[in-house]
Design a protein around this motif. Structure first.
Motif, PDB file in Angstrom:
ATOM      1  N   SER A 110      40.484  27.112  35.879  1.00 38.74           N
ATOM      2  CA  SER A 110      39.266  27.260  36.676  1.00 38.74           C
ATOM      3  C   SER A 110      39.492  26.955  38.159  1.00 38.74           C
ATOM      4  N   ALA A 111      40.592  26.281  38.498  1.00 36.68           N
ATOM      5  CA  ALA A 111      40.897  25.986  39.907  1.00 36.68           C
ATOM      6  C   ALA A 111      41.405  27.212  40.666  1.00 36.68           C
ATOM      7  N   SER A 112      41.875  28.221  39.958  1.00 41.78           N
ATOM      8  CA  SER A 112      42.443  29.403  40.624  1.00 41.78           C
ATOM      9  C   SER A 112      41.361  30.175  41.369  1.00 41.78           C
ATOM     10  N   GLN A 113      41.674  30.521  42.614  1.00 43.59           N
ATOM     11  CA  GLN A 113      40.744  31.277  43.454  1.00 43.59           C
ATOM     12  C   GLN A 113      41.309  32.636  43.873  1.00 43.59           C
ATOM     13  N   SER A 114      42.627  32.703  44.054  1.00 46.29           N
ATOM     14  CA  SER A 114      43.264  33.975  44.409  1.00 46.29           C
ATOM     15  C   SER A 114      44.527  34.121  43.572  1.00 46.29           C
ATOM     16  N   GLU A 115      45.039  35.356  43.528  1.00 46.38           N
ATOM     17  CA  GLU A 115      46.157  35.640  42.627  1.00 46.38           C
ATOM     18  C   GLU A 115      46.942  36.834  43.146  1.00 46.38           C
ATOM     19  N   ILE A 116      48.241  36.798  42.899  1.00 41.61           N
ATOM     20  CA  ILE A 116      49.080  37.967  43.147  1.00 41.61           C
ATOM     21  C   ILE A 116      49.926  38.183  41.898  1.00 41.61           C
ATOM     22  N   VAL A 117      49.980  39.431  41.463  1.00 44.86           N
ATOM     23  CA  VAL A 117      50.744  39.786  40.268  1.00 44.86           C
ATOM     24  C   VAL A 117      51.628  40.978  40.605  1.00 44.86           C
TER      25      VAL A 117
END
Length: 159
Positions: A110-117
């Motif tokens: 739940s702490a994740s706000q942005s992501e790169i995959v």
């Protein structure tokens, strides 16, 4: 050891150094799990403001949790689902400014706000993805994308 914003003050040079470190770390090793484990550890050490760095591997038509650094994570991700599954389906990097605005985002932390995959294809076959999460909105920029894609390209030669 170093971070992209404080090591030399030059993000590009820092990424280039990290890629050289990856090559040195993996040189002569053929074990995929060992190489992915060290690659995730190197990224976790190098990148600042991230809370999860790791790999999902393609098995039985889905992504399955592989070597990573961070809190426990979702184990299986279906094709086309979430940011990781979308990266495989679209065969392109997904750089998500705010995961809460991504339709179908799978929230493992739940702490994740942005992501790169970054999707990983070897000989035109799905291998998996490199997934990096941040607790900061809009953490990843174009430079991050370019050099993380180069990191994956380098890593592929050791897989």
């Amino acid at each position: 050891m170093f971070q992209t914003t404080s090591y030399s003050g030059d993000k590009v040079k820092d990424y280039e150094l990290m890629i050289k470190q990856l090559q040195s770390l993996l040189e002569g090793e053929k074990d995929k799990v060992a190489n992915l484990s060290n690659a995730s550890a190197l990224l976790n050490q190098f990148l600042n403001e991230v809370n999860w760095v790791g790999f999902y591997l393609w098995k039985e038509d889905q992504l399955v949790l592989g070597p990573f650094q961070g809190l426990p994570a979702c184990i299986r991700i279906p094709y086309g689902k979430g940011v990781c599954g979308t990266a495989i389906k679209e065969q392109k990097t997904q750089r998500i400014e705010n995961v809460h605005h991504f339709p179908g985002h799978i929230a493992c932390d739940s702490a994740s706000q942005s992501e790169i995959v970054i999707p990983i294809f070897i000989d035109n076959e799905v291998f998996g993805v490199l997934d990096i999460d941040s607790p900061i909105v809009d953490r990843f920029d174009e430079t991050d994308q370019i050099y993380l894609e180069k990191f994956v390209d380098t890593l592929k030669s050791y897989l």
